[in-house]
Design a protein around this motif. Structure first.
Motif, PDB file in Angstrom:
ATOM      1  N   VAL A 125      48.771  28.868  40.546  1.00 39.86           N
ATOM      2  CA  VAL A 125      47.435  28.901  39.720  1.00 39.86           C
ATOM      3  C   VAL A 125      47.612  29.302  38.556  1.00 39.86           C
ATOM      4  O   VAL A 125      48.279  30.335  38.177  1.00 39.86           O
ATOM      5  N   ALA A 126      47.174  28.294  37.561  1.00 39.14           N
ATOM      6  CA  ALA A 126      46.984  28.890  36.289  1.00 39.14           C
ATOM      7  C   ALA A 126      45.639  28.988  35.475  1.00 39.14           C
ATOM      8  O   ALA A 126      44.921  28.529  35.959  1.00 39.14           O
ATOM      9  N   HIS A 127      45.625  29.794  34.497  1.00 39.81           N
ATOM     10  CA  HIS A 127      44.151  30.349  33.813  1.00 39.81           C
ATOM     11  C   HIS A 127      44.431  30.239  32.395  1.00 39.81           C
ATOM     12  O   HIS A 127      45.158  31.163  31.632  1.00 39.81           O
ATOM     13  N   GLY A 128      43.947  29.325  31.593  1.00 37.33           N
ATOM     14  CA  GLY A 128      43.911  29.178  30.228  1.00 37.33           C
ATOM     15  C   GLY A 128      42.849  29.905  29.514  1.00 37.33           C
ATOM     16  O   GLY A 128      41.492  29.787  30.035  1.00 37.33           O
ATOM     17  N   SER A 129      42.997  30.474  28.430  1.00 37.08           N
ATOM     18  CA  SER A 129      42.142  30.994  27.564  1.00 37.08           C
ATOM     19  C   SER A 129      42.561  31.348  26.259  1.00 37.08           C
ATOM     20  O   SER A 129      43.843  31.294  25.895  1.00 37.08           O
ATOM     21  N   ALA A 130      41.562  31.669  25.529  1.00 38.50           N
ATOM     22  CA  ALA A 130      42.121  32.304  24.090  1.00 38.50           C
ATOM     23  C   ALA A 130      41.636  33.612  23.939  1.00 38.50           C
ATOM     24  O   ALA A 130      40.913  34.170  24.724  1.00 38.50           O
ATOM     25  N   THR A 131      42.057  34.512  23.145  1.00 39.04           N
ATOM     26  CA  THR A 131      41.616  36.133  22.986  1.00 39.04           C
ATOM     27  C   THR A 131      40.272  36.071  22.903  1.00 39.04           C
ATOM     28  O   THR A 131      39.392  35.403  22.335  1.00 39.04           O
ATOM     29  N   THR A 132      39.667  37.070  23.788  1.00 37.50           N
ATOM     30  CA  THR A 132      38.199  37.186  24.052  1.00 37.50           C
ATOM     31  C   THR A 132      37.397  38.530  23.936  1.00 37.50           C
ATOM     32  O   THR A 132      38.329  39.393  24.421  1.00 37.50           O
ATOM     33  N   ARG A 133      36.404  38.695  23.382  1.00 34.90           N
ATOM     34  CA  ARG A 133      35.850  39.963  23.108  1.00 34.90           C
ATOM     35  C   ARG A 133      34.504  40.078  24.035  1.00 34.90           C
ATOM     36  O   ARG A 133      33.950  39.283  24.267  1.00 34.90           O
ATOM     37  N   PHE A 134      34.739  41.246  24.840  1.00 35.42           N
ATOM     38  CA  PHE A 134      33.609  41.917  25.728  1.00 35.42           C
ATOM     39  C   PHE A 134      33.158  43.069  25.098  1.00 35.42           C
ATOM     40  O   PHE A 134      34.018  44.265  24.797  1.00 35.42           O
ATOM     41  N   ASP A 135      31.818  43.297  25.094  1.00 31.92           N
ATOM     42  CA  ASP A 135      31.193  44.390  24.400  1.00 31.92           C
ATOM     43  C   ASP A 135      30.743  45.579  25.487  1.00 31.92           C
ATOM     44  O   ASP A 135      30.311  45.194  26.441  1.00 31.92           O
ATOM     45  N   GLY A 136      30.870  46.922  25.151  1.00 32.04           N
ATOM     46  CA  GLY A 136      30.461  47.908  25.815  1.00 32.04           C
ATOM     47  C   GLY A 136      30.681  47.927  27.315  1.00 32.04           C
ATOM     48  O   GLY A 136      30.103  48.157  28.232  1.00 32.04           O
ATOM     49  N   VAL A 137      32.011  47.930  27.708  1.00 32.64           N
ATOM     50  CA  VAL A 137      32.753  47.956  29.008  1.00 32.64           C
ATOM     51  C   VAL A 137      33.261  49.335  29.152  1.00 32.64           C
ATOM     52  O   VAL A 137      33.733  49.937  28.536  1.00 32.64           O
ATOM     53  N   ASN A 138      32.950  49.782  30.475  1.00 32.70           N
ATOM     54  CA  ASN A 138      33.209  51.170  31.104  1.00 32.70           C
ATOM     55  C   ASN A 138      34.684  51.055  30.963  1.00 32.70           C
ATOM     56  O   ASN A 138      35.375  50.475  31.965  1.00 32.70           O
ATOM     57  N   VAL A 139      35.362  52.172  30.398  1.00 37.53           N
ATOM     58  CA  VAL A 139      36.997  52.286  30.592  1.00 37.53           C
ATOM     59  C   VAL A 139      36.860  53.850  31.154  1.00 37.53           C
ATOM     60  O   VAL A 139      36.318  54.770  30.959  1.00 37.53           O
ATOM     61  N   ILE A 140      37.832  53.708  32.222  1.00 41.48           N
ATOM     62  CA  ILE A 140      38.324  55.149  32.674  1.00 41.48           C
ATOM     63  C   ILE A 140      39.485  55.511  32.519  1.00 41.48           C
ATOM     64  O   ILE A 140      40.288  54.723  32.059  1.00 41.48           O
ATOM     65  N   ASN A 141      39.907  56.897  32.810  1.00 39.67           N
ATOM     66  CA  ASN A 141      41.274  57.405  32.446  1.00 39.67           C
ATOM     67  C   ASN A 141      41.956  57.477  33.746  1.00 39.67           C
ATOM     68  O   ASN A 141      41.102  58.196  34.677  1.00 39.67           O
ATOM     69  N   THR A 142      43.068  56.987  34.005  1.00 40.80           N
ATOM     70  CA  THR A 142      43.925  56.929  35.401  1.00 40.80           C
ATOM     71  C   THR A 142      44.911  57.991  35.510  1.00 40.80           C
ATOM     72  O   THR A 142      45.849  57.939  36.334  1.00 40.80           O
ATOM     73  N   GLY A 143      45.024  58.688  34.526  1.00 39.70           N
ATOM     74  CA  GLY A 143      45.938  59.941  34.342  1.00 39.70           C
ATOM     75  C   GLY A 143      45.869  61.023  35.748  1.00 39.70           C
ATOM     76  O   GLY A 143      44.616  61.302  35.846  1.00 39.70           O
ATOM     77  N   ARG A 144      46.967  61.161  36.468  1.00 38.33           N
ATOM     78  CA  ARG A 144      46.435  62.168  37.558  1.00 38.33           C
ATOM     79  C   ARG A 144      47.819  63.083  37.459  1.00 38.33           C
ATOM     80  O   ARG A 144      49.039  62.909  36.832  1.00 38.33           O
ATOM     81  N   LYS A 145      47.798  64.275  38.135  1.00 37.94           N
ATOM     82  CA  LYS A 145      49.117  65.079  38.377  1.00 37.94           C
ATOM     83  C   LYS A 145      49.183  65.508  39.925  1.00 37.94           C
ATOM     84  O   LYS A 145      48.256  65.645  40.367  1.00 37.94           O
ATOM     85  N   ILE A 146      50.536  65.279  40.241  1.00 38.87           N
ATOM     86  CA  ILE A 146      50.662  65.624  41.781  1.00 38.87           C
ATOM     87  C   ILE A 146      51.527  66.702  41.971  1.00 38.87           C
ATOM     88  O   ILE A 146      52.310  67.055  40.988  1.00 38.87           O
TER      89      ILE A 146
END
Lengths: 547, 450
Positions: free
Chosen positions: A526-547
């Motif tokens: 399956v394919a999905h077409g789009s042009a570059t798109t902007r979304f405002d105020g989205v929640n970003v998390i940090n995925t860094g961990r130590k083991i």
């Protein structure tokens, strides 16, 4: 015990939408064998008629027969060596019937008059056994028979005709250039698929199709042994409904982006991408970790395609909405009442999502689906409002439809066909706007390229996506790379935060060979077409961990 | 006839090997009959049966190999396949990592075949679906489920004297029950070799209870919680971790088992000392395959059909990494035993039931199932995913009320360092997994999904 062999692929997870392994269908053959013609179309018709007559005589009220020859060539390499070359052929017959108002299905690799007749009888017997517990009889939307027709993917170079040695040379060049530019490890692959499908039904259709797809891809890994760290970057190619011409790397099909990035439309420069990938993977080893918080996101089509797939493609599948996938893939938040209201704001007014099986070069492009319905295009979201679903013959009546949307598909002759996603694409913006124009307007944001980690709940509300490369945007400019980025959101909230879409000049498709759904699980391209798109105020998390 | 006896299979394989002109030749013969029934909205949606019998021949000249497959078994076709494999081998590039075929192996006897499963027919499947649908319909609930049974065999032989045969049967059953208002959902999943050990009605009853109990869930703040992961929830994270124990990736520094400054973490204590994980193909509850790719379940890292004998292997002992699995090439390079990846694992727990674990919990979350688990960072084995089909708040040893589903971001390595208790193991997807009580499990957001 599984019906199929699954070849586990390191570094393949980025490309697959749901299945992190590569399904190989059928038997190993020589690459020369892949060029041999299958059985003659007249013989296919004779075999199909044997099945149609056999099921009718046993009491079936509807039958479709699929005689399928599925060819795959997968070339796997790592660093300076060939890991494996798989040439596979799968050939057999699948027979689907309605008897006593109930579906039954049977398949066999014994493609002889006797084998087909026995298989037909089994399909009817299964339908009758199940009919004891059938509540409502199956009712199909009408589909006029199309008589004897054919369709072929319009390719310029048949990938199966390209010598394997030429493919190996290209991949060795890709690997070598990646290693020269900082990669410690690299795997690269070229996947080629040819589906030779013959469909016949009791409606009077005899459809012969020859469908081609290709996917060149790689994963580069940069290592810092002293720090015990490694970082990867996957290819920014897309699987396409094309021949080997996709690998021509035509300059006219490249879109120059910020910081030396390149977007590829219907032609891919694999070596160029591998060089950039190695440099970016190396840079990731020392780049700064993201500060969690709200950001405006500028999403490249090679990234956004996956978000479209998960948050719009799957929830608008009617079978999911109705509960047919409840035990596996789940249901959907996009319930019938929301569609009936004609007021459900799936997204902002800028959001127009279209479904199709006709876009040139795409994975979803076919002549007919696997129940004989001609390919078409239709709106799913118009000006932000949910207006339609994806539906097939036995369900479309539920949304008042008189004909199927033509999105019924099976991944092999021994799989039963069911509702599968067509191309689902975001229409480009109508105002002239480049990626750089978009970035200029962002105060605090992240520009994300490439598909990374992906996960969404079973009703398609809550999702989390990563990416391949992340650039921090401050006051309208890219100021450097970021790492450990993932964004979390809710589907309706996310699409309503869409504030800008680049124009058609930036439009590209993203796709996957391996969208998984159903029980037993099937894959679909399956394919999905789009042009570059902007979304405002989205929640970003940090995925860094130590083991 | 898709399922051949040992004698019938050997006869075909011997015939194939007699045609060989290559340095080395191997033959793999596989046959299966698989049937399924799927239902949704309290009605059968799809059902089918597939049979397949195929022979795969690999010919080797030096370090060049070629494979050809066929599903016709007359002498002429067999010889044609051998010649085709030899042609492909001649045309193939050298594989610098090729290791010669194994000679005769001593395979363990495993009890993976059950005549009761072999005898399943369409009526039996339809009856099983009815036993699941009927109680749901009577309680005004909606059932969606899937049943798949398979009977088959795998046989392999080569010109160095190796021969192996294994017949296996399996049944996989899963059921999701939803309340008709869409506010409650419950799930149960079972897998067996012997269908007489599968109680469809009982599994459905578990899903019914969870659906009814999970209705009208309350929202809790995301954060770190003590969780009790039922075996169905724990198995996926553990399976992902076991699937990452490849020695080569660790040696190359691109695995959670790679060490700062080079080398691997073999022999290091990575987990809580109560973590003990091993595999045993002769375990009667999860009989495996006697050899790689031998008609058992999908093995980690792709399995492999090189004929290595599966045996009991300890992977983690008292929290210490004891073994990793190897390709034959990498083992030879490193001068160690080539342990193949297992076909299933056993996480040794205790005797406590799920109810006991709940009773001993002051505050926590009971998780029925995890869903859409995907790797976020292979360096730390960080995964994300969501709870699904029955998530409950526990207070003072009692389930208080259902809660909304959470998204988690967690690593099984960190999780197994935060182990509080492991209960009595039960079979899950061909593995034996206990319910696990884990402290500080990381939930990062809420989901409205039911």
């Amino acid at each position: 015990m599984k019906r199929r062999d699954f070849m586990q692929m390191t570094g393949m997870g980025m490309g697959a939408l749901m299945l992190p392994s590569v399904p190989i269908f059928g038997s190993n053959v020589s690459s020369e064998h892949l060029l041999e013609p299958g059985i003659d179309v007249a013989l296919k018709k004779r075999y199909a008629d044997i099945a149609l007559n056999a099921t009718k005589s046993k009491g079936a009220t509807y039958t479709d027969v699929r005689i399928g020859r599925y060819l795959q060539q997968f070339v796997f390499t790592r660093e300076r060596q060939v890991q494996n070359i798989v040439n596979a052929e799968s050939f057999g017959v699948g027979i689907r019937v309605i008897a006593n108002g109930t579906w039954g299905f049977s398949a066999t690799s014994d493609v002889t008059p006797e084998g087909i007749a026995k298989c037909a009888e089994t399909a009817v017997a299964i339908a009758k056994a199940n009919s004891k517990f059938q509540k409502d009889p199956v009712v199909l939307a009408p589909q006029k028979g199309v008589a004897e027709v054919s369709w072929k993917t319009p390719i310029k170079k048949n990938a199966f005709e390209i010598p394997t040695a030429q493919k190996i040379d290209l991949l060795m060049n890709v690997n070598g250039k990646a290693m020269e530019n900082g990669a410690g490890f690299v795997t690269s692959n070229i996947f080629s698929v040819n589906e030779q499908k013959y469909f016949a039904s009791s409606d009077g259709s005899y459809i012969d199709q020859d469908i081609h797809r290709i996917w060149p891809t790689f994963t580069v890994t940069a290592i810092d042994k002293a720090a015990g760290k490694f970082k990867t970057r996957g290819a920014l190619s897309s699987p396409m409904g094309m021949g080997y011409e996709y690998l021509d790397g035509l300059a006219a099909e490249k879109i120059a982006g910020p910081n030396g990035t390149v977007g590829y439309r219907s032609s891919y420069d694999m070596v160029e991408d591998a060089i950039l990938a190695a440099k970016q993977a190396k840079e990731k080893l020392t780049t700064k970790s993201v500060l969690p918080g709200k950001y405006d996101l500028v999403l490249d089509p090679n990234h956004l395609g996956l978000t479209i797939h998960e948050s719009v493609g799957h929830p608008t599948e009617l079978d999911r909405v109705l509960g047919y996938e409840a035990n596996y893939a789940g249901t959907s938040f996009a319930t019938l009442d929301k569609w009936e209201s004609k007021k459900f704001n799936y997204g902002s007014k800028l959001v127009n999502i279209v479904a199709d099986r006709i876009q040139p070069h795409t994975l979803g492009a076919v002549g007919f689906d696997d129940e004989g319905v001609p390919a078409k295009e239709w709106d799913i979201i118009k000006d932000g409002i949910l207006v339609n679903y994806q539906a097939i013959r036995d369900q479309v009546k539920i949304i008042g439809g008189k004909e199927s949307n033509g999105c019924c598909y099976a991944d092999n002759w021994d799989s039963v066909q069911f509702q599968r996603m067509p191309n689902i694409s975001l229409r480009p913006g109508t105002e002239k706007r480049s990626v750089l124009d978009m970035i200029k307007g962002v105060e605090k944001g992240i520009y994300i390229i490439g598909a990374g980690s992906y996960s969404i709940d079973q009703q398609r509300y809550n999702f989390q996506f990563g990416g391949q490369v992340f650039y921090e945007i401050k006051k309208g400019e890219i100021v450097g790379m970021l790492d450990d980025v993932a964004y979390q959101s809710n589907t309706q909230e996310f699409w309503n935060s869409c504030t800008q879409i680049c124009d058609k000049d930036d439009y590209r498709t993203f796709g996957s060979f391996f969208d998984g759904k159903g029980q037993p699980s099937q894959i679909s391209a399956v394919a999905h077409g789009s042009a570059t798109t902007r979304f405002d105020g989205v929640n970003v998390i940090n995925t860094g961990r130590k083991i | 006839m898709a399922v051949l006896s040992k004698e019938e299979a050997k006869q075909i394989i011997d015939k194939v090997l007699a045609f060989s002109k290559a340095d080395e030749t191997s033959a793999n013969l596989n046959g299966s009959r698989t049937g399924n029934i799927r239902y949704a909205r309290n009605s059968v949606s799809t059902s089918g049966e597939t049979t397949n019998l195929s022979l795969s021949v690999t010919s080797v000249f030096g370090k060049k190999s070629g494979t050809a497959t066929i599903n016709e078994f007359d002498d002429k076709s067999l010889e044609k396949t051998v010649r085709r494999a030899e042609e492909i081998a001649h045309l193939a590039p050298d594989n610098p990592e090729y290791v010669g075929m194994l000679g005769q192996q001593n395979y363990l006897d495993v009890k993976s075949f059950a005549p009761s499963t072999d005898a399943i027919n369409p009526d039996f499947r339809a009856e099983a679906a009815f036993k699941s649908i009927d109680p749901c319909a009577k309680k005004d609930l909606t059932a969606a489920g899937y049943w798949e049974d398979s009977t088959g065999f795998a046989a392999m032989g080569n010109t160095k004297g190796l021969f192996g045969y294994n017949a296996a049967t399996s049944v996989d059953f899963s059921i999701t029950v939803r309340t008709n208002d869409g506010l409650g959902s419950g799930y149960a999943v079972r897998d067996v070799n012997d269908v007489s050990k599968l109680d469809v009605a009982l599994a459905t009853e578990v899903a019914i209870q969870k659906a009814q109990a999970s209705s009208k869930a309350r929202a809790l703040e995301p954060g770190k919680y003590t969780v009790i992961l039922e075996p169905t929830a724990a198995v996926d994270l553990l399976q992902n971790m076991m699937g990452s124990m490849d020695a080569r990736n660790a040696d190359e520094g691109r695995s959670f088992l790679g060490k700062k400054g080079g080398g691997t973490r073999l022999g290091e204590k990575l987990f809580d000392e109560r973590v003990n994980i091993y595999s045993d193909p002769q375990n009667l509850e999860i009989p495996g395959s006697p050899f790689g790719g031998g008609g058992g379940r999908f093995a980690f890292g792709g399995g492999g059909s090189d004929g290595r004998a599966q045996e009991k292997v300890v992977w983690v002992e008292n929290g210490v990494v004891k073994n990793m699995y190897y390709s034959r090439y990498w083992a030879e390079k490193k001068g160690v035993k080539a342990i193949p990846p297992p076909t299933g694992f056993i996480f040794a727990g205790g005797n406590e039931s799920l109810a006991d674990l709940i009773k001993g919990t002051e505050k926590g979350i009971l998780v029925t199932r995890l869903w859409y688990i995907r790797a976020v960072d292979p360096q730390t084995l960080l995964y994300t995913g969501l709870t699904r089909d029955g998530t409950f708040y526990i207070e003072n040893g009692v389930i208080k009320y259902p809660v909304k589903n959470f998204r988690f971001n967690e690593s099984p390595v960190i999780m197994l360092n935060n182990l509080e208790a492991a209960g009595k193991p039960m079979r899950q997807g061909g593995n034996l997994v206990p319910p696990l009580k884990i402290r500080d499990f990381t939930f990062t957001s809420l989901s409205d999904a039911v």
